[in-house]
Design a protein around this motif. Structure first.
Motif, PDB file in Angstrom:
ATOM      1  N   LEU A  70      -3.612   5.577 -21.730  1.00 55.69           N
ATOM      2  CA  LEU A  70      -2.171   5.453 -21.970  1.00 55.69           C
ATOM      3  C   LEU A  70      -1.682   6.500 -22.968  1.00 55.69           C
ATOM      4  O   LEU A  70      -0.632   7.127 -22.755  1.00 55.69           O
ATOM      5  CB  LEU A  70      -1.839   4.049 -22.497  1.00 55.69           C
TER       6      LEU A  70
ATOM      7  N   LYS B  58      -8.043  -5.872 -17.744  1.00 57.63           N
ATOM      8  CA  LYS B  58      -6.661  -5.435 -17.944  1.00 57.63           C
ATOM      9  C   LYS B  58      -6.241  -5.764 -19.364  1.00 57.63           C
ATOM     10  O   LYS B  58      -6.827  -6.630 -20.018  1.00 57.63           O
ATOM     11  CB  LYS B  58      -5.716  -6.035 -16.922  1.00 57.63           C
TER      12      LYS B  58
ATOM     13  N   ALA C 114      -1.616  -2.996 -18.157  1.00 60.84           N
ATOM     14  CA  ALA C 114      -2.377  -1.825 -17.731  1.00 60.84           C
ATOM     15  C   ALA C 114      -3.796  -2.303 -17.452  1.00 60.84           C
ATOM     16  O   ALA C 114      -4.242  -3.286 -18.043  1.00 60.84           O
ATOM     17  CB  ALA C 114      -2.380  -0.754 -18.818  1.00 60.84           C
TER      18      ALA C 114
ATOM     19  N   TYR D 296      -7.225   4.025 -13.422  1.00 62.08           N
ATOM     20  CA  TYR D 296      -6.394   3.062 -14.155  1.00 62.08           C
ATOM     21  C   TYR D 296      -4.996   2.974 -13.541  1.00 62.08           C
ATOM     22  O   TYR D 296      -4.566   3.866 -12.823  1.00 62.08           O
ATOM     23  CB  TYR D 296      -6.256   3.478 -15.629  1.00 62.08           C
ATOM     24  N   TYR D 297      -4.292   1.899 -13.864  1.00 62.95           N
ATOM     25  CA  TYR D 297      -2.888   1.747 -13.485  1.00 62.95           C
ATOM     26  C   TYR D 297      -2.146   1.226 -14.711  1.00 62.95           C
ATOM     27  O   TYR D 297      -2.753   0.712 -15.656  1.00 62.95           O
ATOM     28  CB  TYR D 297      -2.720   0.755 -12.324  1.00 62.95           C
ATOM     29  N   ASP D 298      -0.824   1.375 -14.710  1.00 64.04           N
ATOM     30  CA  ASP D 298      -0.023   0.799 -15.794  1.00 64.04           C
ATOM     31  C   ASP D 298       1.398   0.563 -15.308  1.00 64.04           C
ATOM     32  O   ASP D 298       1.858   1.186 -14.354  1.00 64.04           O
ATOM     33  CB  ASP D 298      -0.028   1.703 -17.034  1.00 64.04           C
TER      34      ASP D 298
ATOM     35  N   TYR E 124       4.100   0.751 -17.494  1.00 65.80           N
ATOM     36  CA  TYR E 124       4.922   1.148 -18.637  1.00 65.80           C
ATOM     37  C   TYR E 124       6.323   1.584 -18.205  1.00 65.80           C
ATOM     38  O   TYR E 124       7.320   1.154 -18.792  1.00 65.80           O
ATOM     39  CB  TYR E 124       4.229   2.257 -19.421  1.00 65.80           C
TER      40      TYR E 124
END
Length: 109
Positions: A11, A39, A54, A64-66, A68
């Motif tokens: 991030l 997560k 995330a 990864y995913y997020d 935001y």
């Protein structure tokens, strides 16, 4: 480096700001594709109203995913609608918008 630290590092590299982890949820060790991987719930330093999820992706294409960006959009939507909603809702109503998206492809420069 544990999964929480790796996600925070991801991030911070992606967005160029510091993040605070509020909660970590451990994923399934035996069946991560079925029940999910680790997560975190995090927010940018000094902005706890922008909490988002995330995690480690089940996808082979990305690690990864997020959420935001949808958290930012949700906060902006809340702020823009707050005046008109206050007129329509009871006096003590709590207003917060949350956006969910299937897939967001944003190019950061």
């Amino acid at each position: 480096m544990d999964s929480e630290s790796k996600m925070v590092h991801y991030l911070e590299d992606k967005y160029g700001e510091k993040f605070v982890v509020e909660h970590k949820k451990e994923g399934s060790v035996l069946f991560p594709e079925m029940y999910g991987k680790d997560k975190i719930y995090a927010y940018p330093e000094g902005k706890p109203e922008l909490i988002f999820e995330a995690g480690e992706s089940s996808s082979k294409e990305k690690q990864y995913y997020d959420d935001y960006i949808p958290a930012i959009w949700g906060d902006e939507l809340t702020k823009s609608l707050q005046g008109s909603l206050k007129e329509s809702l009871p006096r003590r109503a709590f207003i917060k918008s949350m956006l969910t998206l299937q897939e967001v492809n944003i190019i950061w420069k």
